[in-house]
Every structure is written in structure tokens, then in C-alpha cells.
Design a protein around this motif. Structure first.
Motif, PDB file in Angstrom:
ATOM      1  N   ALA A 196       0.177   0.384   1.106  1.00 11.44           N
ATOM      2  CA  ALA A 196      -0.787   1.288   0.721  1.00 11.44           C
ATOM      3  C   ALA A 196       0.358   0.767  -0.650  1.00 11.44           C
ATOM      4  O   ALA A 196       0.212   0.949  -1.490  1.00 11.44           O
ATOM      5  CB  ALA A 196       0.292   2.597   1.137  1.00 11.44           C
ATOM      6  N   SER A 197       0.827  -0.778  -0.639  1.00 12.00           N
ATOM      7  CA  SER A 197       1.763  -1.487  -1.480  1.00 12.00           C
ATOM      8  C   SER A 197       0.821  -2.172  -2.152  1.00 12.00           C
ATOM      9  O   SER A 197       1.297  -2.833  -3.278  1.00 12.00           O
ATOM     10  CB  SER A 197       2.920  -2.053  -1.118  1.00 12.00           C
ATOM     11  OG  SER A 197       2.478  -3.191   0.090  1.00 12.00           O
ATOM     12  N   ASP A 198      -0.165  -1.868  -1.685  1.00 10.40           N
ATOM     13  CA  ASP A 198      -1.313  -3.496  -2.212  1.00 10.40           C
ATOM     14  C   ASP A 198      -1.834  -2.345  -3.661  1.00 10.40           C
ATOM     15  O   ASP A 198      -2.563  -1.472  -4.001  1.00 10.40           O
ATOM     16  CB  ASP A 198      -2.909  -3.000  -1.743  1.00 10.40           C
ATOM     17  CG  ASP A 198      -2.666  -4.384  -0.313  1.00 10.40           C
ATOM     18  OD1 ASP A 198      -1.444  -5.260  -0.229  1.00 10.40           O
ATOM     19  OD2 ASP A 198      -3.703  -3.525   0.595  1.00 10.40           O
ATOM     20  N   ARG A 199      -1.690  -3.428  -4.552  1.00 11.39           N
ATOM     21  CA  ARG A 199      -1.960  -2.810  -6.729  1.00 11.39           C
ATOM     22  C   ARG A 199      -3.185  -3.921  -6.731  1.00 11.39           C
ATOM     23  O   ARG A 199      -2.940  -3.750  -7.678  1.00 11.39           O
ATOM     24  CB  ARG A 199      -0.581  -3.311  -7.007  1.00 11.39           C
ATOM     25  CG  ARG A 199       0.632  -2.109  -6.339  1.00 11.39           C
ATOM     26  CD  ARG A 199       1.710  -2.435  -7.064  1.00 11.39           C
ATOM     27  NE  ARG A 199       1.769  -1.267  -8.309  1.00 11.39           N
ATOM     28  CZ  ARG A 199       2.401  -2.062  -9.630  1.00 11.39           C
ATOM     29  NH1 ARG A 199       3.155  -3.356  -9.849  1.00 11.39           N
ATOM     30  NH2 ARG A 199       2.206  -1.048 -10.045  1.00 11.39           N
ATOM     31  N   THR A 200      -3.050  -4.950  -6.240  1.00 15.50           N
ATOM     32  CA  THR A 200      -4.873  -5.599  -6.688  1.00 15.50           C
ATOM     33  C   THR A 200      -5.649  -6.456  -5.935  1.00 15.50           C
ATOM     34  O   THR A 200      -5.618  -6.088  -4.697  1.00 15.50           O
ATOM     35  CB  THR A 200      -3.748  -6.938  -7.649  1.00 15.50           C
ATOM     36  OG1 THR A 200      -3.722  -7.892  -6.568  1.00 15.50           O
ATOM     37  CG2 THR A 200      -3.026  -6.971  -8.627  1.00 15.50           C
ATOM     38  N   PRO A 201      -6.646  -6.788  -6.568  1.00 14.68           N
ATOM     39  CA  PRO A 201      -7.721  -6.914  -4.960  1.00 14.68           C
ATOM     40  C   PRO A 201      -7.232  -7.701  -4.661  1.00 14.68           C
ATOM     41  O   PRO A 201      -7.734  -7.987  -3.455  1.00 14.68           O
ATOM     42  CB  PRO A 201      -9.071  -7.300  -5.697  1.00 14.68           C
ATOM     43  CG  PRO A 201      -8.464  -6.873  -7.540  1.00 14.68           C
ATOM     44  CD  PRO A 201      -7.478  -6.237  -7.615  1.00 14.68           C
ATOM     45  N   ALA A 202      -6.652  -8.912  -5.048  1.00 17.25           N
ATOM     46  CA  ALA A 202      -5.787  -9.767  -4.333  1.00 17.25           C
ATOM     47  C   ALA A 202      -4.749  -9.702  -3.418  1.00 17.25           C
ATOM     48  O   ALA A 202      -5.135  -9.837  -2.142  1.00 17.25           O
ATOM     49  CB  ALA A 202      -5.478 -11.068  -5.479  1.00 17.25           C
TER      50      ALA A 202
END
Length: 250
Positions: free
Chosen positions: A3-9
Motif C-alpha cells: 500500500a505504501s508504493d507511490r511510484t511505478p519503480a
């Protein structure tokens, strides 16, 4: 995915942590008969090498713009994630005259010459082959990328709220891109392990989301098909079966 993913990377890093060996992108070109399958680990290695090329050799970073004049292709997907890793803004089909870097395929080399900055050419040939000779005004990606490092760290931390992608005239930050990819994944019914076959191009958000971002956000994989209209119906059904496809976007 986290859930903490904020960019495609970030999405790619989470995919690596979850299961690096599973397939992520399987690419078909039904004009040439090419099939390429990249696991999460192999795809991430290509992304790291390409990001090092962008940052180190092309001297591009946050605030710069990369115009991708490329079709839906596994190498286009690599460039999209590499640009996200560096923090540059990538424009699919963007005006090369306003770009700091242009990345062109065989059919867009002439248009790409309008870029006054760095220019990279991709042959898009099977197995990622190089050109017999680099096109005039360009460096050959297949020549430049193999020597790049297998690990990547940005010189400047990537700002998730900075412009990340422009496609179809719409600009999205990393945060907005990831959020929309999650919405798309849910609307497509994708879940971890889903395998989406996409015959759509990368000319608009729907195509690039179904052909990369939504499966990545869901923890699934994509079977990306170029020139799918050349495939006979019975061959298409066989592909769906052999590739264990769970969902399609045509």
C-alpha cells in the motif's frame, strides 16, 4: 503489492520482493514471430541498466523530459520503468523538439531528429539485436546498455508528486499513476497471479495501463501482443491456453 508504493519503480521493487522468478512481461510480435518472456528479476535488470544509461550516460534527471517514440513493446515497458526509477518525466509519443532525450524506433527515427538533446535508437528486432550501423544522429541502445551496471540508485530521490508520465495529453505524477493503475486493476478484476493478455497499443492511458501498469499494480503479469490482428482465431485461442491467460484487453 504494498500500500505504501507511490511510484511505478516502487511497484517493481515490491514485485521483486514478492517473487522475483515469476513472469512479468511476455511479449509477442505476430509480424515477426518473436516471443520474449521476462521474469520480474530479468525485467528489473533491464530497468536498472537502462536507468543507469539515462542517469549516467545521458545525464538526465528530475525535471528533464524523455520522449518515447516507440510502440507497445517489452523494451518500451523497460524504458517506462527506467524513467520512473530516475525521476525524469516520460512522454509517450511526445514532441521530440521539446524533449531533453528522445528514444526512437525504426519507424520514428526521422521525427526524433527534431530533438536537440541526446538521441537513442532501438531496432526493436527480435532478441534486442543492434542495428547493422547506428542510425545517423543516434546512439544504438543495444550497443550502449549491456555495459551499464546491474544495480541502480538515483542521484536524487524520486519525488512521487512530480510529473512522471504524459500519455494521450494527460500528465500524471507517480502517485496519481499508481493510484489509477490500482483502480484499473480492480475494474479489470486483476489479482495477484492474474495474467492479462493485451493487444492494445501504448498510444493512450488505457493501452499502457492494461499493457503494463495495472498488471504490475495487481501483482500479476502481462502478455503483451503486437500485430495481434495477424493472428488467426484458432492460434489466438491456443495462445490464451498456453500462456494461462486469465483476462484479456483487446
Amino acid at each position: 503489492m504494498n500500500a505504501s508504493d507511490r511510484t511505478p519503480a516502487d511497484l517493481l521493487r515490491s514485485a521483486l520482493a514478492a517473487d522475483a522468478a515469476r513472469p512479468l512481461v511476455t511479449f509477442y510480435d505476430d509480424a515477426t514471430g518473436e516471443r520474449v518472456e521476462l521474469s520480474v528479476a530479468t525485467f528489473a535488470n533491464w530497468v536498472a541498466k537502462t536507468a543507469n544509461l539515462i542517469q549516467g550516460e545521458l545525464s538526465a534527471g528530475p525535471g528533464d523530459r524523455v520522449s518515447l517514440l516507440l510502440p507497445a513493446h517489452w523494451q518500451t515497458a523497460v524504458w517506462l520503468l527506467a524513467c520512473s526509477s530516475v525521476g525524469v518525466t516520460v512522454e509517450l509519443g511526445g514532441d521530440p523538439a521539446g524533449a531533453d532525450v528522445v528514444v526512437a524506433g525504426p519507424e520514428t527515427l526521422e521525427a526524433g531528429l527534431a530533438c536537440s538533446g541526446e538521441r537513442i535508437a532501438l531496432s526493436l528486432a527480435p532478441l534486442g539485436r543492434r542495428f547493422p550501423a547506428a542510425p545517423a544522429g543516434y546512439a544504438d541502445y543495444a550497443v550502449e546498455v549491456p555495459s551499464q551496471g546491474d544495480r541502480f540508485a538515483p542521484f536524487v530521490p524520486v519525488d512521487p508528486d512530480a510529473p512522471a508520465l504524459v500519455v494521450g495529453g494527460v500528465e500524471r505524477s507517480g502517485v496519481e499513476l499508481v493510484a489509477q493503475a490500482r483502480v484499473d486493476a480492480a475494474s479489470l478484476g486483476l489479482a495477484p497471479g492474474s495474467r492479462l493478455l493485451s493487444g492494445l497499443g501504448y498510444g493512450d492511458w488505457t493501452g499502457v495501463s492494461t499493457g503494463l501498469y495495472a498488471p504490475l499494480a495487481a501483482g500479476g503479469s502481462v502478455v503483451l501482443c503486437r500485430n495481434l490482428d495477424r493472428l488467426a482465431p484458432e492460434a489466438f485461442e491456443k495462445r490464451v491456453e498456453s500462456e494461462r491467460v486469465t483476462d484479456t484487453a483487446l
